[in-house]
Structures are given as structure tokens and as C-alpha cells.
Write an enzyme that holds these catalytic residues in place. Structure first.
Site, PDB file in Angstrom:
ATOM      1  N   ARG A 227       0.843  -1.188   0.000  1.00 47.46           N
ATOM      2  CA  ARG A 227       0.000   0.000   0.000  1.00 47.46           C
ATOM      3  C   ARG A 227       0.884   1.245   0.000  1.00 47.46           C
ATOM      4  O   ARG A 227       1.971   1.264   0.604  1.00 47.46           O
ATOM      5  CB  ARG A 227      -0.900   0.034   1.237  1.00 47.46           C
ATOM      6  N   HIS A 275      -1.197   0.427  -9.927  1.00 48.52           N
ATOM      7  CA  HIS A 275      -1.857  -0.486  -8.978  1.00 48.52           C
ATOM      8  C   HIS A 275      -2.399  -1.734  -9.700  1.00 48.52           C
ATOM      9  O   HIS A 275      -3.598  -2.021  -9.659  1.00 48.52           O
ATOM     10  CB  HIS A 275      -2.988   0.250  -8.229  1.00 48.52           C
TER      11      HIS A 275
HETATM   12  P1  NAP Z   1      -1.471 -10.830   4.972  1.00 48.73           P
HETATM   13  O1  NAP Z   1      -1.535 -12.278   4.620  1.00 48.73           O
HETATM   14  O2  NAP Z   1      -2.388 -10.312   6.010  1.00 48.73           O
HETATM   15  O3  NAP Z   1       0.024 -10.514   5.407  1.00 48.73           O
HETATM   16  C1  NAP Z   1       0.394  -9.280   5.963  1.00 48.73           C
HETATM   17  C2  NAP Z   1       1.806  -9.376   6.464  1.00 48.73           C
HETATM   18  O4  NAP Z   1       2.199  -8.098   6.957  1.00 48.73           O
HETATM   19  C3  NAP Z   1       1.949 -10.364   7.633  1.00 48.73           C
HETATM   20  O5  NAP Z   1       3.155 -11.067   7.532  1.00 48.73           O
HETATM   21  C4  NAP Z   1       1.977  -9.439   8.847  1.00 48.73           C
HETATM   22  O6  NAP Z   1       2.692  -9.939   9.965  1.00 48.73           O
HETATM   23  C5  NAP Z   1       2.724  -8.256   8.261  1.00 48.73           C
HETATM   24  N1  NAP Z   1       2.490  -7.058   9.056  1.00 48.73           N
HETATM   25  C6  NAP Z   1       1.337  -6.388   9.263  1.00 48.73           C
HETATM   26  N2  NAP Z   1       1.537  -5.347  10.113  1.00 48.73           N
HETATM   27  C7  NAP Z   1       2.848  -5.364  10.426  1.00 48.73           C
HETATM   28  C8  NAP Z   1       3.666  -4.566  11.268  1.00 48.73           C
HETATM   29  N3  NAP Z   1       3.168  -3.520  11.954  1.00 48.73           N
HETATM   30  N4  NAP Z   1       4.975  -4.878  11.377  1.00 48.73           N
HETATM   31  C9  NAP Z   1       5.477  -5.945  10.709  1.00 48.73           C
HETATM   32  N5  NAP Z   1       4.759  -6.744   9.887  1.00 48.73           N
HETATM   33  C10 NAP Z   1       3.454  -6.456   9.763  1.00 48.73           C
HETATM   34  O7  NAP Z   1      -1.693  -9.936   3.670  1.00 48.73           O
HETATM   35  P2  NAP Z   1      -1.369 -10.321   2.152  1.00 48.73           P
HETATM   36  O8  NAP Z   1      -2.494 -11.101   1.582  1.00 48.73           O
HETATM   37  O9  NAP Z   1       0.008 -10.876   2.065  1.00 48.73           O
HETATM   38  O10 NAP Z   1      -1.428  -8.867   1.468  1.00 48.73           O
HETATM   39  C11 NAP Z   1      -0.571  -7.832   1.894  1.00 48.73           C
HETATM   40  C12 NAP Z   1      -1.044  -6.506   1.316  1.00 48.73           C
HETATM   41  O11 NAP Z   1      -0.759  -6.438  -0.081  1.00 48.73           O
HETATM   42  C13 NAP Z   1      -2.563  -6.284   1.352  1.00 48.73           C
HETATM   43  O12 NAP Z   1      -2.973  -5.827   2.627  1.00 48.73           O
HETATM   44  C14 NAP Z   1      -2.776  -5.243   0.286  1.00 48.73           C
HETATM   45  O13 NAP Z   1      -2.739  -3.953   0.871  1.00 48.73           O
HETATM   46  C15 NAP Z   1      -1.589  -5.432  -0.660  1.00 48.73           C
HETATM   47  N6  NAP Z   1      -1.980  -5.865  -2.007  1.00 48.73           N
HETATM   48  C16 NAP Z   1      -1.632  -5.099  -3.084  1.00 48.73           C
HETATM   49  C17 NAP Z   1      -1.958  -5.517  -4.347  1.00 48.73           C
HETATM   50  C18 NAP Z   1      -1.561  -4.727  -5.573  1.00 48.73           C
HETATM   51  O14 NAP Z   1      -2.055  -4.997  -6.654  1.00 48.73           O
HETATM   52  N7  NAP Z   1      -0.652  -3.788  -5.453  1.00 48.73           N
HETATM   53  C19 NAP Z   1      -2.651  -6.712  -4.541  1.00 48.73           C
HETATM   54  C20 NAP Z   1      -2.991  -7.462  -3.431  1.00 48.73           C
HETATM   55  C21 NAP Z   1      -2.657  -7.035  -2.151  1.00 48.73           C
HETATM   56  P3  NAP Z   1       2.189 -11.273  10.724  1.00 48.73           P
HETATM   57  O15 NAP Z   1       2.491 -12.407   9.763  1.00 48.73           O
HETATM   58  O16 NAP Z   1       3.029 -11.321  11.930  1.00 48.73           O
HETATM   59  O17 NAP Z   1       0.735 -11.102  10.969  1.00 48.73           O
HETATM   60  C1  GLV Z   2      -5.263  -4.865  -4.210  1.00 53.35           C
HETATM   61  O1  GLV Z   2      -4.714  -3.848  -4.017  1.00 53.35           O
HETATM   62  C2  GLV Z   2      -5.713  -5.730  -3.182  1.00 53.35           C
HETATM   63  O2  GLV Z   2      -5.795  -5.300  -2.027  1.00 53.35           O
HETATM   64  O3  GLV Z   2      -6.024  -6.901  -3.492  1.00 53.35           O
END
Ligand code: NAP
Ligand code: GLV
Length: 312
Positions: A227, A275
Site C-alpha cells: 500500500r 496499482h
Molecule cells: P497478509 O496475509 O495479512 O500478510 C500481511 C503481512 O504483513 C503479515 O506477515 C503481517 O505480519 C505483516 N504485518 C502487518 N503489520 C505489520 C507490522 N506492523 N509490522 C510488521 N509486519 C506487519 O496480507 P497479504 O495477503 O500478504 O497482502 C498484503 C497486502 O498487499 C494487502 O494488505 C494489500 O494492501 C496489498 N496488495 C496489493 C496488491 C496490488 O495490486 N498492489 C494486490 C494485493 C494485495 P504477521 O504475519 O506477523 O501477521
Molecule cells: C489490491 O490492491 C488488493 O488489495 O487486493
């Protein structure tokens, strides 16, 4: 019969209706604004960036599915229903898309593509000799669904991969694990290519400011596909200008689209994408949503349920 209230602006809803009905022809797909009355009986919301306060008007919603992995588009709604489960997207299509994007971006920075493309525009034959992948330290901020699949995809290239998360993880072959704020500086100091895959929360907003960015070794690159709130853009621009940072690939921004007059557009060593790192795919997402509706109907907890206290 499962009733789904669908919300997505600017794009056709037909492919979503087709994907859901292909799996379960009994689904009743209601496309916004034709959601009907809240008194019509139980329904599931499947939404992206719904109008603030809209969900609160529908007391028949049993669970809210986010069309993306991020839920900041929901949590910023001041009237978001408090006692309704919110489920983040976690389908295989999204993971595959992010693994591709991160691998492409890491390879581009490792092989000096931003500098080579700038040279091409100048008709400059100046060459760039890349280090061996095993000598390139990749650091992934966020080791959740997307961080883990990205790390696994990078390992076969030979990169020296580390990941940082909030909580401690069990050891993984070939990945150096860091967790908690106390280890962040050490993690950054060992990272040549930083990959941002963190959710937007009060703890992650502005985390990569000039102080933290300066902890990266001179010449490091940053890729942000989580993000936009993670990186303080003015600080990033300053460090790119000063040469402390070598290059950046940015897919997400605090304000999207990135304003036309933003300094980043003019920088040769920055790759900007709108994005698109990982886009939710209707076929895999439909399967994920219907699978999780079944879980909820059986009284089980859905996958990837939002924890409001953590913010993700
Ligand atoms: P997820 O499974 O919830 O993983 C989030 C990770 O971030 C976890 O490892 C979590 O730690 C860590 N985290 C959260 N807060 C933290 C902090 N304060 N300090 C250190 N680590 C922290 O989420 P995901 O599915 O991998 O997705 C991650 C993000 O990618 C989404 O929230 C979204 O904003 C973004 N995204 C972007 C796109 C795009 O097209 N650009 C597409 C999809 C998603 P823990 O493991 O310890 O909980
Ligand atoms: C895209 O940004 C997502 O959150 O899946």
C-alpha cells in the site's frame, strides 16, 4: 440459495456474475445499485471501495467479502458494521499475480533495467554488469500470504532472501526471518532490494520515512506493491536524488492516480505502475468466496478473516 450483493465501480459486473454462477447456478447475484431491500433476507456482500455508509444500511448482510487482499477500502468507512465478519481475498490467482510481479520487479532491479532503459533513451551503449543473484539480498516487508509466495518464487533464482513480519514465524528453508520493530533496522541494513508487501494500518503508515530508507545500503532499490501509505514519498524522492537509493518500482501510492505534477513521474530511475501488481481474478475469486460462504454457513471461521484490532 445464496444471495450476493456485488459492488465494483467503473467495471462490468458480468464476468463476476458469470464466474459465480458457473460454480453455483443457484446464486442470486445482485449488482449495485440493484441490491433490493435490506428486508429481502440474508445476503453476503462482495465489494470493492463501496460508498461510505452503504453497508451499514443493509442489516441483512451476514459477511462482507473484500474483492482485494487489502481491507483499507472498508476500514475507512466510519459506519462499517462492527459485528459482521470481514473476509480478505486470498485466492490463488491473486498470489500467482503478486509472485509474478515481485519476481519481475526484483529481476529488473537486480539486472539494472531502470538504468539501462534510461541509457537507451539517450542512445547510450553504456553497459551494466549485474552481480550474481546469490550476492543480491532481497528483503520482503510482510510475510503473509503474498510475502510468502513471493519469497518462494524468488528462491530458485538463488537470491539471498529475508522477510520481516509483526509476529515470529517458524523457520523456513533458505529465508532469514525477522520480526517486530526492534529488528527492522538490522533487516533494512542487509537488504539490497526491498519489497513492500504490508497492509495499510496505523503501524505501517509512514514506516518507510527518510530515517528508515537511509538504513538501506547505498544504491539499494525499493519495490512497493503493498500500500502507498508505507512510503513517505517526499523522503523517497530526496533519497533517489541524493543517490542513496538507486531505483524504485512503485505500484501503489498514497493518492491514486499519482498526481500529474508529482516529482516521481520525472525520475528516470523510477518505474511507475497503476496499482496492477495483483488483480483479483474472477474464476479463482468466485471459488474462494463460495467456499468460504459454505464455511460460514457451517458455523466455521472463514479464511483470512479481518482482525479489527490488528487492522488487517
Ligand atoms: P497478509 O496475509 O495479512 O500478510 C500481511 C503481512 O504483513 C503479515 O506477515 C503481517 O505480519 C505483516 N504485518 C502487518 N503489520 C505489520 C507490522 N506492523 N509490522 C510488521 N509486519 C506487519 O496480507 P497479504 O495477503 O500478504 O497482502 C498484503 C497486502 O498487499 C494487502 O494488505 C494489500 O494492501 C496489498 N496488495 C496489493 C496488491 C496490488 O495490486 N498492489 C494486490 C494485493 C494485495 P504477521 O504475519 O506477523 O501477521
Ligand atoms: C489490491 O490492491 C488488493 O488489495 O487486493
Amino acid at each position: 440459495m445464496t444471495r450476493i450483493l456485488f459492488y465494483l465501480e467503473d467495471y462490468s459486473h458480468d464476468i463476476w456474475r458469470e464466474a459465480l454462477l458457473k460454480i453455483d447456478p443457484t446464486v442470486e447475484f445482485r449488482s449495485y445499485p440493484d441490491w433490493g431491500s435490506p428486508d429481502d433476507g440474508p445476503a453476503y456482500a462482495f465489494v470493492w471501495e463501496p460508498k461510505p455508509r452503504l453497508l451499514a444500511q443493509y442489516h441483512n448482510i451476514k459477511a462482507i467479502f473484500s474483492l482485494g487482499a487489502g481491507v483499507d477500502h472498508l476500514t475507512r468507512d466510519p459506519a462499517l458494521p462492527k459485528d459482521v465478519p470481514i473476509i480478505r481475498m486470498g485466492d490463488d490467482g491473486l498470489k500467482e499475480g503478486m509472485a509474478e510481479f515481485v519476481t519481475m520487479s526484483v529481476l529488473m532491479h537486480h539486472r539494472g533495467m531502470p538504468a539501462l532503459l534510461a541509457k537507451q533513451r539517450q542512445k547510450d551503449w553504456g553497459r551494466f554488469f549485474a552481480r550474481a543473484a546469490r550476492d543480491v539480498r532481497v528483503g520482503i516487508l510482510g510475510f503473509g500470504a503474498l510475502g510468502q509466495v513471493s519469497a518462494a518464487t524468488l528462491l530458485p533464482f538463488g537470491y539471498d532472501v529475508a522477510a520481516w513480519s509483526r509476529t515470529e514465524k517458524l523457520p523456513r528453508n533458505g529465508i532469514s526471518l525477522y520480526h517486530g520493530t526492534g529488528s527492522l533496522d538490522a533487516f533494512l541494513a542487509r537488504t539490497d532490494i526491498l519489497v513492500g508487501l504490508l497492509p495499510s494500518t496505523s503501524e505501517t503508515s509512514g514506516l518507510m520515512n527518510s530515517d528508515r530508507l537511509a538504513r538501506l545500503p547505498r544504491g539499494a532499490s525499493i519495490i512497493n506493491a503493498g500500500r502507498g501509505s508505507l512510503v513517505v514519498l517526499d523522503d523517497l524522492v530526496e533519497l533517489l536524488h541524493s543517490g542513496h537509493l538507486g531505483a524504485a518500482s512503485l505500484d501503489v501510492f498514497p493518492e491514486e492516480p499519482l498526481p500529474m505534477d508529482h516529482a516521481l513521474w520525472g525520475l528516470d530511475n523510477v518505474i511507475i505502475t497503476p496499482h496492477i501488481a495483483a488483480i483479483t481474478r474472477p474464476d479463482t475469486a468466485a471459488e474462494y468466496v463460495l467456499r468460504n460462504i459454505k464455511k460460514l454457513e457451517r458455523g466455521e471461521t472463514a479464511e483470512n478473516q479481518l482482525d479489527m484490532k490488528r487492522g488487517y
